[in-house]
Design an enzyme around this catalytic site. Structure first.
Site, PDB file in Angstrom:
ATOM      1  N   TYR A 176      -8.925   5.146   8.315  1.00 36.99           N
ATOM      2  CA  TYR A 176      -8.902   5.279   9.663  1.00 36.99           C
ATOM      3  C   TYR A 176      -9.899   6.402   9.642  1.00 36.99           C
ATOM      4  O   TYR A 176      -9.763   7.444   9.239  1.00 36.99           O
ATOM      5  CB  TYR A 176      -7.557   5.843  10.086  1.00 36.99           C
ATOM      6  CG  TYR A 176      -6.392   4.914  10.295  1.00 36.99           C
ATOM      7  CD1 TYR A 176      -5.737   4.499   9.249  1.00 36.99           C
ATOM      8  CD2 TYR A 176      -6.080   4.392  11.513  1.00 36.99           C
ATOM      9  CE1 TYR A 176      -4.844   3.450   9.311  1.00 36.99           C
ATOM     10  CE2 TYR A 176      -5.189   3.488  11.667  1.00 36.99           C
ATOM     11  CZ  TYR A 176      -4.397   2.998  10.415  1.00 36.99           C
ATOM     12  OH  TYR A 176      -3.291   2.133  10.585  1.00 36.99           O
TER      13      TYR A 176
ATOM     14  N   PRO B 181      -2.706   0.013  19.299  1.00 43.21           N
ATOM     15  CA  PRO B 181      -2.504  -0.273  17.918  1.00 43.21           C
ATOM     16  C   PRO B 181      -2.563   0.701  17.058  1.00 43.21           C
ATOM     17  O   PRO B 181      -2.498   0.333  15.539  1.00 43.21           O
ATOM     18  CB  PRO B 181      -3.482  -1.642  17.599  1.00 43.21           C
ATOM     19  CG  PRO B 181      -4.507  -1.330  18.847  1.00 43.21           C
ATOM     20  CD  PRO B 181      -3.853  -0.789  19.942  1.00 43.21           C
TER      21      PRO B 181
ATOM     22  N   LYS C 244       2.323  -0.351  15.062  1.00 42.72           N
ATOM     23  CA  LYS C 244       3.969  -0.399  15.354  1.00 42.72           C
ATOM     24  C   LYS C 244       4.214  -1.726  16.107  1.00 42.72           C
ATOM     25  O   LYS C 244       5.604  -1.847  16.118  1.00 42.72           O
ATOM     26  CB  LYS C 244       4.285   0.828  15.998  1.00 42.72           C
ATOM     27  CG  LYS C 244       4.314   2.257  15.184  1.00 42.72           C
ATOM     28  CD  LYS C 244       5.299   1.997  14.128  1.00 42.72           C
ATOM     29  CE  LYS C 244       5.175   2.889  13.187  1.00 42.72           C
ATOM     30  NZ  LYS C 244       4.811   2.627  11.826  1.00 42.72           N
TER      31      LYS C 244
ATOM     32  N   HIS D 108       0.914  -1.208  -0.028  1.00 44.79           N
ATOM     33  CA  HIS D 108      -0.044   0.048   0.046  1.00 44.79           C
ATOM     34  C   HIS D 108       1.137   1.165   0.215  1.00 44.79           C
ATOM     35  O   HIS D 108       1.947   1.349   0.761  1.00 44.79           O
ATOM     36  CB  HIS D 108      -0.793  -0.041   1.092  1.00 44.79           C
ATOM     37  CG  HIS D 108      -1.952  -0.988   1.187  1.00 44.79           C
ATOM     38  ND1 HIS D 108      -3.131  -0.874   1.798  1.00 44.79           N
ATOM     39  CD2 HIS D 108      -2.166  -1.988   0.308  1.00 44.79           C
ATOM     40  CE1 HIS D 108      -3.739  -1.694   1.631  1.00 44.79           C
ATOM     41  NE2 HIS D 108      -3.381  -2.527   0.856  1.00 44.79           N
TER      42      HIS D 108
ATOM     43  N   TYR E 298       4.334   6.435  10.022  1.00 46.64           N
ATOM     44  CA  TYR E 298       3.436   5.378   9.476  1.00 46.64           C
ATOM     45  C   TYR E 298       4.439   4.068   8.783  1.00 46.64           C
ATOM     46  O   TYR E 298       4.198   3.181   8.988  1.00 46.64           O
ATOM     47  CB  TYR E 298       2.299   5.601   8.805  1.00 46.64           C
ATOM     48  CG  TYR E 298       1.400   4.651   8.785  1.00 46.64           C
ATOM     49  CD1 TYR E 298       0.443   4.487   9.733  1.00 46.64           C
ATOM     50  CD2 TYR E 298       1.393   3.591   7.715  1.00 46.64           C
ATOM     51  CE1 TYR E 298      -0.582   3.948   9.631  1.00 46.64           C
ATOM     52  CE2 TYR E 298       0.404   2.773   7.725  1.00 46.64           C
ATOM     53  CZ  TYR E 298      -0.648   2.656   8.554  1.00 46.64           C
ATOM     54  OH  TYR E 298      -1.613   1.779   8.665  1.00 46.64           O
TER      55      TYR E 298
HETATM   56  P1  FAD Z   1       3.561 -11.967  21.183  1.00 48.14           P
HETATM   57  O1  FAD Z   1       3.044 -12.074  19.801  1.00 48.14           O
HETATM   58  O2  FAD Z   1       2.525 -11.884  22.346  1.00 48.14           O
HETATM   59  O3  FAD Z   1       4.261 -13.496  21.771  1.00 48.14           O
HETATM   60  C1  FAD Z   1       4.541 -13.865  22.931  1.00 48.14           C
HETATM   61  C2  FAD Z   1       4.634 -15.320  23.174  1.00 48.14           C
HETATM   62  O4  FAD Z   1       4.834 -15.956  24.274  1.00 48.14           O
HETATM   63  C3  FAD Z   1       3.317 -16.120  22.775  1.00 48.14           C
HETATM   64  O5  FAD Z   1       3.157 -16.964  21.850  1.00 48.14           O
HETATM   65  C4  FAD Z   1       2.917 -16.287  24.195  1.00 48.14           C
HETATM   66  O6  FAD Z   1       1.979 -17.403  24.155  1.00 48.14           O
HETATM   67  C5  FAD Z   1       4.113 -16.745  24.801  1.00 48.14           C
HETATM   68  N1  FAD Z   1       4.242 -16.776  26.211  1.00 48.14           N
HETATM   69  C6  FAD Z   1       3.750 -16.062  27.270  1.00 48.14           C
HETATM   70  N2  FAD Z   1       3.857 -16.220  28.302  1.00 48.14           N
HETATM   71  C7  FAD Z   1       4.806 -17.354  28.207  1.00 48.14           C
HETATM   72  C8  FAD Z   1       5.156 -18.233  29.304  1.00 48.14           C
HETATM   73  N3  FAD Z   1       5.155 -18.041  30.640  1.00 48.14           N
HETATM   74  N4  FAD Z   1       6.105 -19.298  28.886  1.00 48.14           N
HETATM   75  C9  FAD Z   1       6.192 -19.545  27.631  1.00 48.14           C
HETATM   76  N5  FAD Z   1       5.684 -18.888  26.487  1.00 48.14           N
HETATM   77  C10 FAD Z   1       5.064 -17.902  26.942  1.00 48.14           C
HETATM   78  N6  FAD Z   1      -0.334  -4.556  16.727  1.00 48.14           N
HETATM   79  C11 FAD Z   1      -0.643  -4.138  15.749  1.00 48.14           C
HETATM   80  O7  FAD Z   1       0.217  -3.401  15.263  1.00 48.14           O
HETATM   81  N7  FAD Z   1      -1.917  -3.992  15.338  1.00 48.14           N
HETATM   82  C12 FAD Z   1      -2.892  -4.675  15.798  1.00 48.14           C
HETATM   83  O8  FAD Z   1      -4.035  -4.934  15.441  1.00 48.14           O
HETATM   84  C13 FAD Z   1      -2.626  -5.779  17.070  1.00 48.14           C
HETATM   85  N8  FAD Z   1      -3.687  -6.434  17.710  1.00 48.14           N
HETATM   86  C14 FAD Z   1      -3.180  -7.003  18.795  1.00 48.14           C
HETATM   87  C15 FAD Z   1      -4.146  -7.766  19.531  1.00 48.14           C
HETATM   88  C16 FAD Z   1      -3.891  -8.470  20.679  1.00 48.14           C
HETATM   89  C17 FAD Z   1      -4.915  -9.182  21.301  1.00 48.14           C
HETATM   90  C18 FAD Z   1      -2.728  -8.151  21.164  1.00 48.14           C
HETATM   91  C19 FAD Z   1      -2.241  -8.970  22.456  1.00 48.14           C
HETATM   92  C20 FAD Z   1      -1.628  -7.482  20.589  1.00 48.14           C
HETATM   93  C21 FAD Z   1      -1.920  -6.726  19.240  1.00 48.14           C
HETATM   94  N9  FAD Z   1      -0.951  -6.167  18.679  1.00 48.14           N
HETATM   95  C22 FAD Z   1      -1.023  -5.452  17.555  1.00 48.14           C
HETATM   96  C23 FAD Z   1       0.430  -6.024  18.721  1.00 48.14           C
HETATM   97  C24 FAD Z   1       1.174  -7.035  18.351  1.00 48.14           C
HETATM   98  O9  FAD Z   1       0.340  -8.258  17.799  1.00 48.14           O
HETATM   99  C25 FAD Z   1       2.344  -7.298  19.179  1.00 48.14           C
HETATM  100  O10 FAD Z   1       3.193  -6.200  19.231  1.00 48.14           O
HETATM  101  C26 FAD Z   1       3.379  -8.574  18.608  1.00 48.14           C
HETATM  102  O11 FAD Z   1       2.557  -9.676  18.663  1.00 48.14           O
HETATM  103  C27 FAD Z   1       4.549  -8.511  19.511  1.00 48.14           C
HETATM  104  O12 FAD Z   1       5.183  -9.798  19.256  1.00 48.14           O
HETATM  105  P2  FAD Z   1       6.019 -10.466  20.375  1.00 48.14           P
HETATM  106  O13 FAD Z   1       6.532 -11.794  19.806  1.00 48.14           O
HETATM  107  O14 FAD Z   1       6.800  -9.429  21.321  1.00 48.14           O
HETATM  108  O15 FAD Z   1       4.664 -10.941  21.449  1.00 48.14           O
HETATM  109  C1  DHB Z   2      -4.330  -3.318  11.044  1.00 50.62           C
HETATM  110  C2  DHB Z   2      -3.883  -3.104  12.714  1.00 50.62           C
HETATM  111  C3  DHB Z   2      -3.650  -2.159  13.169  1.00 50.62           C
HETATM  112  O1  DHB Z   2      -3.384  -1.894  14.230  1.00 50.62           O
HETATM  113  C4  DHB Z   2      -3.591  -0.905  12.429  1.00 50.62           C
HETATM  114  O2  DHB Z   2      -3.177   0.304  12.922  1.00 50.62           O
HETATM  115  C5  DHB Z   2      -3.508  -1.018  10.828  1.00 50.62           C
HETATM  116  C6  DHB Z   2      -3.981  -2.384  10.288  1.00 50.62           C
HETATM  117  C7  DHB Z   2      -4.779  -4.812  10.612  1.00 50.62           C
HETATM  118  O3  DHB Z   2      -4.796  -5.674  11.581  1.00 50.62           O
HETATM  119  O4  DHB Z   2      -4.696  -4.999   9.580  1.00 50.62           O
END
Ligand code: FAD
Ligand code: DHB
Length: 385
Positions: A196, A288, A292, A72, A380
């Site tokens: 948005y 979100p 980022k 995009h 962005y």
């Molecule tokens: P995570 O993806 O959270 O991975 C952590 C992993 O550690 C998980 O698999 C978990 O099961 C595991 N874990 C936790 N505790 C333990 C333990 N005690 N022992 C072993 N394993 C464990 N960001 C956006 O930009 N847009 C969005 O729309 C968006 N939606 C989101 C929705 C939700 C519900 C959440 C929670 C986050 C969202 N985010 C979004 C943020 C984005 O998804 C995260 O920043 C990203 O997942 C970060 O990756 P990570 O690997 O650091 O953590």
């Molecule tokens: C999506 C999630 C976001 O938080 C955002 O700012 C834009 C797109 C998505 O899940 O597609």
């Protein structure tokens, strides 16, 4: 059992770290408490910065993303009865975003780890970290894993950050008086680019995953329950918030996934203690709105990989010692941008009429001043990597 890097969590951060270390000849074991099926189905983010895309491609895990991801070159800000495009191609030439679901990134990384014979253990119970100052080790389900370094990639609710002695970390935190209700629907996107939308009823976001799957988010009260949001109510509210410009009709379809995400800003500093290094959501959370979270997790992992590479090749801890400082500059830029996008586009019950007019006036400024629009666009698409 012994490995060089013990990694807690098989989210994007933990899996990518394990893969990048493997490419440098560094061994790791990933411990994940959920099942493989669960982590591969967990629907979350969707917007990848160019730096994230480049990282995945360079690491050899970008083929499907390059084929199926949607590139995009702009987003739309919709408010006050009209839409305003932020044109990346004009404001930040050569930089774009790729829309590709986080769980697809996770699937690609798991496949690559398993194909390379990587040690990724799912459904691991009771992971604990020990002896962080020297000779660290992990215990889980009655086993012991000795490591030279531990990477806490276990997200916001994980065990690694709380294992750091109290007083060693400083927390910075802000909660928002709303949450996001997110859905995935089997329907062609009603727009080519993300929308948005700020309305008096609250914020809505139209995103997508493919030519046949759309993703939507609605600002909802912080205590919202899915029970209060039957499918008809979700579509009615999305229509009310997105059909706010003449001629735009939202197509509806079968909702295949629903979830509520709380909104918070959070940073733990420093992102390291002894031989434990935190990456991704374990160290910081952004609301979100700026898309980022996932990109920051990938950026941390890139920095940590370089630091570990130097450490294991030469014994120098110079980059490891500077890991947190190297990450926090980007982290705080993303914190500010995410907070700014959130306050720009959501309705706050505490806002009076003056506050709402200020918000609209700021949106007018962002969409009419090239300097302000460029600020939005360059944040962005992401800081250069
Ligand atoms: P995570 O993806 O959270 O991975 C952590 C992993 O550690 C998980 O698999 C978990 O099961 C595991 N874990 C936790 N505790 C333990 C333990 N005690 N022992 C072993 N394993 C464990 N960001 C956006 O930009 N847009 C969005 O729309 C968006 N939606 C989101 C929705 C939700 C519900 C959440 C929670 C986050 C969202 N985010 C979004 C943020 C984005 O998804 C995260 O920043 C990203 O997942 C970060 O990756 P990570 O690997 O650091 O953590
Ligand atoms: C999506 C999630 C976001 O938080 C955002 O700012 C834009 C797109 C998505 O899940 O597609």
């Amino acid at each position: 059992m012994r490995t060089q890097v013990g990694i807690i969590g098989a989210g994007p951060a933990g899996l990518l770290l394990s893969h990048l270390l493997h490419l440098r000849g560094i061994s790791s074991v990933v411990l994940e408490r959920r099942s493989r099926d669960y982590v591969e189905r967990r629907v979350r983010a969707g917007v990848l910065e160019q730096g994230t895309v480049d990282t995945l491609v360079e690491a050899g895990v970008g083929d499907r993303m390059l084929r199926e991801g949607l590139v995009h070159h702009g987003i739309e800000l919709r408010y006050g009865g009209s839409g305003h495009r932020i044109p990346f191609e004009k404001l930040v030439p050569g930089r774009a975003i790729t829309v590709y679901g986080q769980q697809e990134v996770v699937k690609d990384l798991i496949a690559a780890r398993l194909e390379a014979g990587g040690d990724v253990r799912f459904e691991v119970e009771d992971v604990e970290v020990h002896s962080l100052e020297a000779a660290p080790y992990l215990t889980f389900g009655g086993e012991r894993l000795d490591c030279e370094v531990i990477a806490g990639c276990d997200g916001f609710h994980g065990i690694s950050r709380p294992a750091i002695p109290s007083g060693e970390l400083t927390y910075f935190e802000r909660e928002y008086p709303f949450a996001w209700l997110g859905i995935l629907a089997r329907v062609a996107p009603s727009s080519e680019e993300l929308i948005y939308s700020r309305t008096e009823r609250g914020f809505a976001l139209h995103s997508m995953r493919s030519p046949t799957i759309s993703r939507f988010y609605l600002q909802v009260p912080p205590d919202a329950s899915l029970d209060d949001w039957p499918d008809e109510r979700i579509w009615a509210e999305l229509k009310a918030r997105l059909e706010s410009v003449p001629g735009f009709t939202l197509s509806t379809g079968e909702i295949v996934e629903k979830g509520v995400t709380p909104m918070r800003s959070f940073v733990a500093e420093p992102m390291q203690y002894g031989r434990l290094y935190l990456a991704g959501d374990a160290a910081h959370i952004v609301p979100p709105t700026g898309a980022k979270g996932l990109n920051l997790a990938v950026a941390d992992v890139r920095v940590l990989t370089e630091a570990l590479d130097l450490f294991f090749r030469t014994g120098s801890a110079e980059l490891l010692d500077g890991y947190s400082a190297a990450c926090l500059k980007r982290v705080w830029r993303a914190q500010h941008f995410s907070w700014w996008m959130t306050t720009l586009l959501h309705t706050f019950e505490s806002d009076d009429a003056y506050g709402r007019r200020l918000q609209l006036s700021y949106l007018d400024y962002v969409t009419s001043s090239e300097a302000a629009a460029t600020t939005l666009a360059e944040n962005y698409v992401g800081m250069p990597w």
